[in-house]
Design an enzyme around this catalytic site. Structure first.
Site, PDB file in Angstrom:
ATOM      1  N   ASP A 395     -62.192 -28.903  23.285  1.00  0.00           N
ATOM      2  CA  ASP A 395     -62.880 -28.248  22.171  1.00  0.00           C
ATOM      3  C   ASP A 395     -63.384 -26.867  22.594  1.00  0.00           C
ATOM      4  O   ASP A 395     -63.156 -25.860  21.907  1.00  0.00           O
ATOM      5  CB  ASP A 395     -64.048 -29.134  21.726  1.00  0.00           C
ATOM      6  CG  ASP A 395     -64.439 -28.917  20.275  1.00  0.00           C
ATOM      7  OD1 ASP A 395     -63.815 -28.092  19.596  1.00  0.00           O
ATOM      8  OD2 ASP A 395     -65.380 -29.594  19.815  1.00  0.00           O
ATOM      9  N   ASP A 396     -64.091 -26.806  23.709  1.00  0.00           N
ATOM     10  CA  ASP A 396     -64.571 -25.516  24.214  1.00  0.00           C
ATOM     11  C   ASP A 396     -63.415 -24.554  24.434  1.00  0.00           C
ATOM     12  O   ASP A 396     -63.507 -23.366  24.103  1.00  0.00           O
ATOM     13  CB  ASP A 396     -65.300 -25.722  25.541  1.00  0.00           C
ATOM     14  CG  ASP A 396     -66.704 -26.244  25.365  1.00  0.00           C
ATOM     15  OD1 ASP A 396     -67.645 -25.450  25.462  1.00  0.00           O
ATOM     16  OD2 ASP A 396     -66.859 -27.455  25.126  1.00  0.00           O
TER      17      ASP A 396
END
Length: 657
Positions: A395-396
């Site tokens: 996600d990051d």
């Protein structure tokens, strides 16, 4: 008082009279909030906010120190003030602000205060004890709480599930293997296996116990383990647990020692410097206790760095102290970058400094645990924390790439290419993405007694998948067409009957629906399709009378769908970003939402909109988060995007997030 603050105050007054803010007034709010957010930037370019959880983390810190035989009265007094400050009126402690009482949180809050020295007959302690006994007492606490009680000899060892250290020796084809559980489970469990094998015992220098929290004396308690899923396989696991409880003490000593050595080797090899094992508090605390039990002296480098990592999580707030569950600098910096991209110039030196800092945090040379499922894949992701190279976060990674690509695709071309290569390689066969591992979908493991928290695995989720789809579509929609198609298919299959999408890492259906709509638009989906319009209708139907959106963390409970106490700035922003991506920028719903954000109260001494209720999710139903930055990033982002889209000729959103 400067003019921008006066303008904001005037907006609030105008709103009370029913007047909609003008564009100039909205832009004044944007400029003032953006300026305050820039003030948060560190000299090296990054931005980080506090990350707060419930009372269990500071309570567990007290328990850790007393396990080690250490008492610090001054610090404990400040922790006690924090723990008391988040107690409910009925005596319980909740998992999030204004939430219902939770048995395990209440056991730990009460226990920590008793160790610190609070009188058990004090009103707040009496209320807590009465509430707990009314809920069935400490025997009803979750597995992780019962583990701590076993370490302190408050319950017998059979009061927790049997977790033989020999499990770490199992081959990959075996039904249980460490790679088949989530990274957070892996890092928390491995040192815990050592504590269980050694039947570790807390020093507990005060000698205080919590027997008064049990309805039945713990040694007389007959039923401890539960079937977490209620399934037939869960009943089989209960039978297996009973068998292991009997057999485990008789396992061969040689095998046990070999398993303990392997668990020790994993723990030491993953200590991760001053960022700690897994860069999450529960794993870090277990590592310290395991090292102590294994005989590591306090001045040994491994013990010293493991303890330093924990101390870096301490937050001193006036007369109070609490501990963060982890830190979020990469996530915060990336989200702030997106807000700045909507509200400033993409060549702003401050933005480039933030993105350059992120570029320096990319993991390019270290192969993490994810490679068990993806051997040969080159690393290229980012972690959530300052350093966590074994566990980059998908996600990051996508969010960082989206910001870099929008700001300067040439400057960050190599970073983007390596990250996209890694993202593509991390896609699961289902078409979705998990946060840290591909194919982490061994759902039968959710039925083991140890998994009563319901968060043993890291399967693909809509929100992470949406971020990856949006990232790849923004970077090269044609080049990644097949990967995007599979991701879109996963998102479509996961849509709820009412048109919304579940949000795994944020609260909840608003978060999931925003994520999905933005990604679908970036992927080139026809936003007029019926399934998209159902999502739009769902979002519009959730708008509150004041023009904002809100969704309580209770929405994760079986009864809680649609529950909300108030509108929040971050959730209103998510709804607006989703609607704008679906072509609704000029709709009445979006206009009312933007007006609500423009006139909603702001912190006077910081960049945040005022937001008491939490909107972050660690593990649904079990662990929630207050991202202090969310009420700064997302409202600014949504307001900036609205002005940009309204100023464009076609009113289209062109970005993947």
């Amino acid at each position: 008082m400067n003019n921008t603050v006066i303008s904001a105050d005037s907006l609030a007054g105008a709103a009370a009279l029913g007047a909609a803010p003008s564009r100039a007034e909205r832009e004044a709010v944007i400029a003032e909030r953006a300026g305050r957010l820039w003030d948060m930037q560190k000299p090296d370019g990054h931005i980080v906010f506090e990350l707060e959880a419930d009372c269990t983390i500071p309570s567990e810190y007290v328990l850790l120190r007393h396990f080690l035989g250490e008492i610090d009265p001054e610090r404990e007094a400040r922790i006690a003030r924090y723990i008391r400050s988040v107690q409910n009126a009925d005596g319980s402690w909740p998992l999030f602000h204004d939430g219902a009482g939770n048995i395990s949180a209440t056991v730990k809050g009460y226990w920590a205060l008793k160790l610190i020295g609070d009188d058990i007959d004090a009103p707040h302690m009496t209320r807590a004890r009465s509430w707990l006994l009314g809920q069935g007492g400490a025997a009803k606490a979750n597995v992780f709480t019962r583990i701590m009680m076993a370490l302190y000899r408050q319950i017998p060892w059979h009061g927790m599930p049997c977790i033989p250290v020999e499990a770490i020796l199992m081959p990959e084809w075996f039904p249980f293997h460490m790679s088949k559980i989530a990274y957070w489970s892996r890092t928390v469990l491995t040192p815990l296996l050592i504590l269980y094998a050694k039947r570790a015992s807390a020093a507990n220098p005060t000698g205080r116990d919590i027997r008064e929290l049990f309805v039945v004396p713990p040694e007389q308690q007959r039923k401890w383990q539960i079937n977490p899923t209620g399934s037939r396989i869960g009943e089989m696991f209960l039978l297996l647990d009973r068998a292991l409880q009997t057999a485990e003490p008789h396992f061969p000593k040689g095998l046990r020692e070999r398993a303990i050595r392997k668990a020790e080797e994993f723990t030491i090899s993953h200590l991760n410097g001053e960022s700690g094992l897994g860069a999450i508090y529960p794993a870090m605390a277990n590592a310290v206790m395991a090292l102590r039990v294994l005989g590591y002296a306090d001045d040994h480098p491994h013990m010293r760095i493991a303890r330093e990592a924990i101390e870096k999580l301490v937050i001193e707030r006036g007369e109070e102290i609490y501990l963060q569950p982890c830190v979020s600098p990469v996530w915060d910096t990336a989200l702030a970058a997106h807000a700045f991209l909507e509200t400033g110039e993409k060549d702003d030196p401050r933005l480039i400094a933030a993105l350059d800092w992120l570029a320096g945090k990319q993991i390019l040379d270290h192969v993490g645990d994810w490679a068990v499922r993806r051997p040969g894949l080159r690393p290229g992701g980012w972690a959530f924390q300052y350093d966590n190279p074994d566990y980059p976060d998908v996600d990051d990674t996508a969010v960082v790439v989206l910001a870099m690509h929008r700001a300067d695709p040439e400057r960050y071309a190599e970073n983007i290419a390596r990250a996209c290569e890694w993202i593509v390689g991390m896609q699961s066969r289902s078409g979705g993405w998990g946060a840290f591992d591909p194919e982490n979908e061994h759902y039968y493991l959710n039925s083991i007694p140890f998994a009563d928290h319901g968060a043993l695995l890291d399967p693909p989720t809509v929100d992470v998948t949406a971020r990856c789809v949006g990232c790849l579509a923004q970077v090269d929609r044609e080049g990644y067409a097949d990967v995007i198609r599979k991701g879109v298919g996963f998102i479509r299959r996961e849509q709820e009957a009412d048109g919304s999408w579940f949000g795994r890492w944020g609260a909840n259906y608003i978060y999931g629906t925003w994520s999905a709509l933005v990604a679908l638009n970036a992927a080139g989906e026809d936003m007029g399709q019926p399934y998209v319009r159902r999502a739009v209708a769902w979002l519009k139907g959730r708008q509150r009378a004041d023009g904002g959106w809100g969704e309580g963390l209770e929405s994760y409970e079986d009864w809680g769908a649609g529950f909300a106490r108030t509108s929040t700035a971050s959730q209103t922003a998510w709804a607006l970003l989703g609607l704008m991506s679906a072509g609704e920028t000029e709709s009445d719903a979006v206009t009312r939402g933007i007006d609500w954000l423009a006139t909603a109260p702001h912190d006077e001494d910081g960049p945040r909109w005022q937001e008491a209720h939490w909107t972050g999710t660690g593990f649904p139903k079990v662990f929630y988060l207050k991202y202090h930055g969310y009420a700064a990033f997302f409202p600014l982002w949504a307001m900036g995007r609205y002005e940009n889209v309204m100023a464009s000729n076609d009113r289209e959103v062109r970005w993947g997030i």
